[in-house]
Design a protein around this motif. Structure first.
Motif: not given
Length: 321
Positions: A163-165, A187-194, A199-208
């Motif tokens: 839940g990155a937001g 995160s479900r949101s592409g903008a929030k994954r970006d 912020l420093g995440a190695h990668a962000a993927v859709p929830t689940g």
């Protein structure tokens, strides 16, 4: 003094219970002090209070807010630790069964002044603005305690933040990246994954979605909606550190996987005053800063509450007094 209060409780429309207006100044009491608030930040706790969770109708009206930074009676710049409890309890004030947060029993921080126990004040480093410092006592302190005290991961570990937001999630990403961990976020949101990657995440993927690798620890404040994914994302011997259940608290326990892979589940609530002092020093020395979604005058607090209720934010909503 001007303040934002919970005047009514409504589980379905919490923001409707807000009132803005004059309230009596805090009354002095033994061992307490009054802080002139310069900035305060909003937490999901404030919305839950308006829904009647942790706040009963017989305590209304209640000034809302847990987090604040300001100036104490001696003219010193301070950050308010929002847990009111006995620090002599083994483990500290967060283990006190009679503990409360500001705005549950005692009036909170969304006001021109707030009364707190003297022991709850932490010096504000000059490197942090009042707005930045006001973001720390709940979300950032919770993240600090989860990451460094409860999980106690060695440098270079791999972890997942669900839940990155949210405020806790954003703080976890920033703190873990600073500590040298490889961080995945969802995160479900592409903008929030970006923004999580920024912020420093190695990668962000859709929830689940399945991660590229198993992780040493998962940090979960979502609960029922993400629990199965959290369990399946862990290496053998891995840890789930949980601090909330915003989507519900009745997921399948996945006990077979738990015992077969020897997983650990660790609960975490807030953090102690000493941890808050360590957190502020870490930020002052490293340059890491809270992500602030927006800054509003306290007179426009309803706008901030509506944005949080709609999930229309990334980072902290801050009010200036």
């Amino acid at each position: 003094m001007f303040a934002i209060t919970a005047a009514r409780l409504d589980p379905d429309d919490p923001v409707s219970g807000l009132e803005a207006g004059e309230r009596p100044d805090p009354a002095p009491r033994d061992g307490w002090t009054v802080v002139d608030v310069k900035a305060a930040s909003l937490n999901h706790h404030d919305l839950w209070s308006l829904r009647g969770v942790g706040l009963s109708a017989d305590r209304l009206p209640m000034v809302l807010g847990c987090d604040a930074a300001g100036v104490d009676e001696d003219g010193d710049e301070v950050i308010v630790h929002s847990v009111v409890g006995d620090p002599g309890v083994p483990g500290g004030e967060t283990y006190d069964p009679k503990r409360s947060l500001l705005s549950e029993v005692h009036d909170g921080t969304l006001a021109e002044k707030v009364a707190v126990p003297r022991r709850n004040l932490v010096p504000k480093p000059a490197e942090l603005s009042f707005e930045e410092a006001a973001c720390l006592p709940t979300a950032w302190l919770t993240a600090y305690s989860m990451l460094f005290t409860k999980a106690a991961l060695p440098p270079g570990s791999t972890l997942l933040v669900q839940g990155a937001g949210g405020g806790v999630a954003g703080a976890l990403i920033a703190l873990a990246a600073q500590a040298g961990h490889r961080v995945y976020a969802t995160s479900r949101s592409g903008a929030k994954r970006d923004r999580a990657v920024a912020l420093g995440a190695h990668a962000a993927v859709p929830t689940g979605e399945r991660l590229p690798e198993k992780v040493d620890a998962v940090f979960d404040s979502v609960g029922q909606a993400t629990w199965g994914h959290s369990v399946r994302s862990l290496k053998p011997g891995g840890k789930i550190v949980t601090c909330g259940a915003t989507s519900g608290d009745a997921p399948s326990a996945e006990l077979t996987r738990m015992f077969f892979l020897q997983l650990q589940v660790i609960g975490s609530t807030m953090g102690g005053r000493r941890e808050l002092a360590h957190l502020t020093e870490m930020l002052a020395r490293t340059g890491v800063r809270p992500t602030i979604d927006r800054v509003l005058p306290l007179t426009q607090a309803k706008e901030g509450f509506e944005a949080m209720a709609a999930g229309d934010q990334f980072g902290k909503i801050v009010f200036t007094v």
